[in-house]
Design a protein around this motif. Structure first.
Motif, PDB file in Angstrom:
ATOM      1  N   UNK A 116       0.833  -1.203   0.000  1.00 20.39           N
ATOM      2  CA  UNK A 116       0.000   0.000   0.000  1.00 20.39           C
ATOM      3  C   UNK A 116       0.869   1.256   0.000  1.00 20.39           C
ATOM      4  N   UNK A 117       1.887   1.288   0.840  1.00 24.48           N
ATOM      5  CA  UNK A 117       2.767   2.455   0.927  1.00 24.48           C
ATOM      6  C   UNK A 117       3.515   2.694  -0.382  1.00 24.48           C
ATOM      7  N   UNK A 153       9.666   3.636  -1.279  1.00 21.97           N
ATOM      8  CA  UNK A 153      10.109   2.768  -2.366  1.00 21.97           C
ATOM      9  C   UNK A 153      10.939   1.644  -1.760  1.00 21.97           C
ATOM     10  N   UNK A 154      10.873   0.494  -2.411  1.00 19.59           N
ATOM     11  CA  UNK A 154      11.716  -0.636  -2.029  1.00 19.59           C
ATOM     12  C   UNK A 154      12.799  -0.787  -3.091  1.00 19.59           C
ATOM     13  N   UNK A 188      16.364  -2.512   0.583  1.00 19.88           N
ATOM     14  CA  UNK A 188      16.356  -1.406   1.538  1.00 19.88           C
ATOM     15  C   UNK A 188      15.173  -0.485   1.244  1.00 19.88           C
ATOM     16  N   UNK A 189      14.786   0.306   2.244  1.00 22.72           N
ATOM     17  CA  UNK A 189      13.603   1.166   2.159  1.00 22.72           C
ATOM     18  C   UNK A 189      14.014   2.613   1.932  1.00 22.72           C
ATOM     19  N   UNK A 190      13.324   3.277   1.005  1.00 21.59           N
ATOM     20  CA  UNK A 190      13.604   4.680   0.682  1.00 21.59           C
ATOM     21  C   UNK A 190      12.340   5.495   0.900  1.00 21.59           C
ATOM     22  N   UNK A 191      12.519   6.733   1.349  1.00 25.56           N
ATOM     23  CA  UNK A 191      11.387   7.633   1.562  1.00 25.56           C
ATOM     24  C   UNK A 191      11.838   9.044   1.234  1.00 25.56           C
ATOM     25  N   UNK A 192      10.975   9.805   0.556  1.00 26.95           N
ATOM     26  CA  UNK A 192      11.276  11.192   0.249  1.00 26.95           C
ATOM     27  C   UNK A 192      11.476  11.973   1.543  1.00 26.95           C
TER      28      UNK A 192
END
Length: 378
Positions: free
Chosen positions: A256-257, A264-265, A270-274
């Motif tokens: 969902x995210x 983003x994956x 690893x996880x990325x976020x603005x």
């Protein structure tokens, strides 16, 4: 994500293509908001009025019945239709219908959630286009047009402008809002603005981004806040164990995210976020008092004898601390009865094992479950 320029780009495309379609054009703005406030019937009436040459407002009595009127009109003419800010698949179905489109018809949809484009039984497949961030050159130009009414900052404001621009991380909405707020302000205001932006995004930007957060289920919100506070750039494997243990159903929540462009994956899991979403998450976590990562805040809470029933996570980032050795007792940790995540950065493995063993000897079961993630990590 909100504020990245979806509606702006759709408007530009719409205006460029309109001459090819004559009067067979309709731009429906804020579909999700209008559907909630005034109902889909209002949107259907506007669409039918735009494309049917009636020249007056068309009255629709029944949404399901009169979608046929729209469908019959669309299938007989080449149309250009923009559905802006859609948040539910049924909105597309009730506005476009399921009849075949006339050859050459173009339907543009903007949305924060790409999963709404997967419509069961829909005869056509949308071609997705993900918005990209502005280049460094365009960031400066956009900000400068709003802050100075020019394409670049004056020499004496150039360095300060670059620092302020960097806080927006390329988000067009943030660049416009911040630039406009600084137009014709003195340098002292600019410096104050930079200090505030380094603490949190502009309130108008936060309000736009929070729309995506508010639309999440509770378990999705918890995972979003965890990522914003602790797991950006981290492999998702370890936190997935914790989220599953906490019944946050992370497989579906992560999807969902991603669909809502909030994270983003990356290829290495690893996880990325603005940066703007990161700051939003941290502002929310601070307001809720649910997660602690600033070492000074943690020490203050540890030294307090009050029960901190809202705190779920403690992140001791000792590499950023000048405090020297820090002693934490099980009695202090007991004052956090709802803790589910404890992170100890830059500690020798032996010290961590000793700490875990001491905790396990003296702590109640809920806290032991919260410490499982630490043991797995070792």
């Amino acid at each position: 994500m909100g504020g990245i320029g979806k509606t702006t780009l759709a408007n530009i495309i719409f205006n460029q293509l309109c001459p090819r379609f004559g009067k067979n054009c309709s731009f429906l703005e804020d579909v999700s908001k209008m559907a909630k406030r005034k109902g889909l019937k209002t949107l259907q009436e506007k669409l039918l009025c735009d494309i049917s040459f009636f020249g007056v407002a068309c009255k629709i009595l029944d949404i399901d019945h009169d979608i046929n009127m729209i469908g019959e009109t669309i299938c007989n003419k080449k149309m250009l239709i923009v559905l802006d800010d859609v948040d539910e698949a049924y909105q597309i179905q009730k506005l476009i219908g399921e009849q075949p489109l006339y050859p050459g018809t173009r339907i543009l949809v903007t949305t924060r959630d790409k999963s709404v484009l997967n419509i069961r039984g829909f005869k056509y497949k949308f071609e997705p286009y993900e918005m990209v961030q502005l280049s460094d050159k365009d960031r400066i130009k956009l900000f400068s047009r709003h802050a100075f009414n020019d394409d670049s900052p004056p020499d004496d404001y150039y360095t300060l402008s670059r620092k302020i621009i960097s806080t927006a991380d390329g988000l067009p909405l943030a660049l416009q809002v911040i630039g406009s707020s600084l137009f014709r302000e003195n340098r002292e205001i600019w410096v104050e603005c930079l200090d505030k932006l380094e603490e949190a995004p502009h309130k108008d930007v936060l309000a736009t981004l929070k729309i995506s957060y508010d639309a999440l289920e509770r378990n999705e919100q918890e995972i979003f806040l965890d990522i914003a506070c602790f797991f950006i750039g981290e492999n998702k494997t370890n936190p997935m164990y914790m989220w599953k243990e906490c019944k946050f159903y992370p497989e579906g929540a992560i999807e969902v995210l991603i669909n809502k462009c909030m994270i983003k994956e990356l290829d290495d899991d690893s996880l990325w976020m603005h940066k703007q979403f990161r700051d939003l998450g941290r502002v929310i976590a601070k307001d809720q008092h649910t997660r602690l990562w600033d070492i000074d805040d943690i020490i203050d809470k540890l030294n307090s004898t009050e029960i901190k029933g809202r705190v779920q996570a403690l992140h001791f980032n000792l590499r950023d601390s000048s405090k020297g050795p820090i002693t934490v007792t099980s009695e202090q940790i007991k004052r956090f009865p709802c803790i589910r995540f404890l992170s100890l950065c830059e500690l020798p493995i032996r010290s961590v094992w000793i700490a875990v063993m001491l905790f396990l000897l003296d702590l109640p079961l809920p806290i032991i479950n919260g410490l499982r993630q630490l043991v797995r990590g070792i």
